[in-house]
Design a protein around this motif. Structure first.
Motif, mmCIF file in Angstrom:
data_model
loop_
_atom_site.group_PDB
_atom_site.id
_atom_site.type_symbol
_atom_site.label_atom_id
_atom_site.label_comp_id
_atom_site.label_asym_id
_atom_site.label_seq_id
_atom_site.Cartn_x
_atom_site.Cartn_y
_atom_site.Cartn_z
ATOM 1 N N PHE A 139 0.843 -1.191 0.000
ATOM 2 C CA PHE A 139 0.000 0.000 0.000
ATOM 3 C C PHE A 139 0.876 1.238 0.000
ATOM 4 N N ARG A 140 0.626 2.126 -0.956
ATOM 5 C CA ARG A 140 1.286 3.438 -0.952
ATOM 6 C C ARG A 140 0.206 4.465 -1.239
ATOM 7 N N ASP A 141 0.098 5.410 -0.336
ATOM 8 C CA ASP A 141 -0.949 6.414 -0.487
ATOM 9 C C ASP A 141 -0.472 7.445 -1.509
ATOM 10 N N GLU A 142 -0.475 7.026 -2.781
ATOM 11 C CA GLU A 142 0.046 7.855 -3.873
ATOM 12 C C GLU A 142 -0.680 9.202 -3.907
ATOM 13 N N LEU A 143 0.110 10.248 -4.204
ATOM 14 C CA LEU A 143 -0.465 11.586 -4.274
ATOM 15 C C LEU A 143 -1.489 11.658 -5.411
ATOM 16 N N MET A 150 -2.318 0.883 -13.025
ATOM 17 C CA MET A 150 -0.952 1.283 -13.384
ATOM 18 C C MET A 150 -0.302 2.043 -12.219
ATOM 19 N N ARG A 151 -1.003 2.996 -11.680
ATOM 20 C CA ARG A 151 -0.531 3.691 -10.484
ATOM 21 C C ARG A 151 -1.686 3.786 -9.504
ATOM 22 N N CYS A 152 -1.720 2.841 -8.590
ATOM 23 C CA CYS A 152 -2.827 2.826 -7.640
ATOM 24 C C CYS A 152 -2.273 2.775 -6.223
HETATM 25 MG MG MG Z 1 6.849 5.324 -6.307
#
Ligand code: MG
Ligand code: ATP
Length: 442
Positions: A139-143, A150-152
């Motif tokens: 889990f990464r709380d992407e900005l 693809m980017r979640c």
């Molecule tokens: Mg990254």
């Protein structure tokens, strides 16, 4: 599987929120469903493809002697405080408290946890080298989560970790992984190029990003075109052969944005070989020495009793991102094209079904039963839609082979077609052999 029984919510319209082809097609083919921003459920079709990719990744890791284990998704904050990354990681880390008020987190990566496992079990240089990996949700709380899977925020990743006694041995582990990555992507039908990358917040002095070319990619790349001609299959899994392969790649300029230097590029690559384009990062490998073993006090005893910090590397592949990346690399107009190894089904049987005449359905069922006996994964379209509507649907699904029971099929010869290819008239045995051959390529 019969299509009428399959849970596959196909959408007729392209959802407005999907900006790139892979996202649009995955939604339209009912492979995923967003559950909240950047978080997706994997529906049966998407899940099946992802699991096939996972299996190929696993097989290639096992081939170089990496051992699979499974670490939890939820980790204690303690070890992250020890490494100093609890603060550094910032807002991408999802922090949680349990009922006792203990600080926990949903793992964005596993360097700390694997080092902790290693240090409490391995004490001697004799147990080195070790290569350990797991395939687990991160889990990464992407900005800015975007482009579907693809980017979640929650994504499925293979992450491996190497432990060695010195830099020299560690580089051997690094090169083994380098080789395993090239083989993995090749089996997935992708040409992934290792690009020299900045080691970034993970730190260290050796790093490559594996990138596939795609206009919609988020990585800007600068390379020598000739790097695409290197044939990884010529190399076998022996130390000298792997070193040779590394040398071949090192000969050609290939870097991502943060390592780009215009002067250097123009000096090393003549005009006709210069390639400046965009790509999708599907894997990333790092060597970082004792960056984690030192703060986490992970040592082994040498023969003379001296203690040394183990030298570590980490190696990630975005398994869930790859589902979208393969679509992005292969689609043609609105047709998905799955490579045989990861296709949701090996073949589709598409009979033209008329009211009051079930002869084609009986024929289809006979073929179906014969193929599944040989472990060929078949989807039979038993719906009563018109053939042209069925074709549209199968274009969307991208199953690589079709058996069409219409005007071109007789009682013992059937129309066999590879997606986007020519059609052939083949007997059931010929079809079976063809499909089994395709399954056994690797
Ligand atoms: Mg990254
Ligand atoms: P990026 O630059 O794309 O954010 P990263 O350098 O943060 O990637 P790593 O920490 O090296 O990524 O993770 C290994 C692999 O996991 C990446 O190569 C990518 O394929 C995948 N990955 C990373 N972040 C995501 C994400 N938010 N969604 C889906 N896959 C991801």
């Amino acid at each position: 599987m019969y299509l009428s029984k399959l849970f596959i919510p196909i959408l007729k319209e392209t959802p407005a929120e999907a900006k790139i082809k892979s996202h649009q097609l995955m939604l339209r083919a009912g492979m995923i469903k967003q559950s909240s921003t950047g978080i997706y459920s994997w529906l049966p079709l998407g899940f099946k493809v992802m699991k096939k990719i996972e299996q190929i990744v696993r097989e290639e890791q096992n081939k170089i002697g990496a051992q699979e284990l499974l670490m939890p998704t939820i980790q204690s904050a303690e070890i992250w405080k020890e490494s100093g990354r609890y603060n550094d990681y910032g807002e991408e880390m999802l922090r949680i408290k349990d009922r006792q008020g203990k600080e926990m987190l949903y793992g964005p990566t596993n360097e700390e946890l694997i080092t902790e496992i290693f240090r409490s079990n391995i004490k001697s240089y004799k147990s080195l080298p070790q290569l350990l990996y797991h395939i687990q949700w991160k889990f990464r709380d992407e900005l800015r989560p975007r482009f579907g899977v693809m980017r979640c925020k929650e994504f499925f990743m293979k992450d491996a970790y190497s432990f060695d006694v010195d830099d020299n041995e560690a580089k051997k582990s690094y090169n083994k992984m380098f080789f395993a990555y090239l083989r993995t992507f090749k089996r997935l039908g992708l040409t992934a190029i290792p690009m020299t990358a900045d080691a970034g917040p993970i730190g260290g002095d050796l790093s490559h990003e594996f990138i596939i070319l795609a206009e919609t990619g988020e990585s800007k790349i600068y390379s020598d075109k000739r790097i695409f001609d290197i044939d990884v299959n010529k190399h076998v899994d022996s130390e000298s052969s792997i070193n040779n392969l590394r040398k071949q790649y090192d000969k050609f300029y290939a870097v991502t944005d943060d390592k780009f230097d215009k002067k250097d590029f123009e000096k090393k690559v003549n005009k006709e070989n210069q390639l400046v384009t965009k790509g999708i990062e599907v894997g990333h490998i790092f060597y970082f020495g004792d960056k984690y073993s030192k703060p986490l006090k992970c040592t082994v005893d040498l023969q003379d009793g001296k203690k040394i910090y183990v030298k570590m590397g980490s190696y990630g592949i975005g398994v869930s991102r790859l589902v979208a990346a393969i679509i992005e690399a292969k689609y043609n107009n609105n047709v998905m094209k799955w490579p045989n190894e990861v296709a949701p089904f090996d073949v589709a049987i598409i009979p033209s079904l008329q009211k009051n005449d079930n002869s084609n359905l009986l024929k289809a069922e006979k073929i179906y039963n014969s193929l599944i006996k040989d472990k060929i994964d078949v989807l039979l379209d038993d719906t009563d839609e018109h053939l042209s509507a069925k074709f549209k649907k199968f274009d969307l699904l991208g199953i690589p082979n079709q058996i069409i029971l219409g005007s071109k099929s007789t009682s013992d010869k059937f129309e066999f077609k590879e997606i986007d290819g020519k059609s052939d008239s083949l007997s059931l045995d010929q079809i079976k052999n063809k499909l089994l051959n395709k399954k056994n390529i690797n």
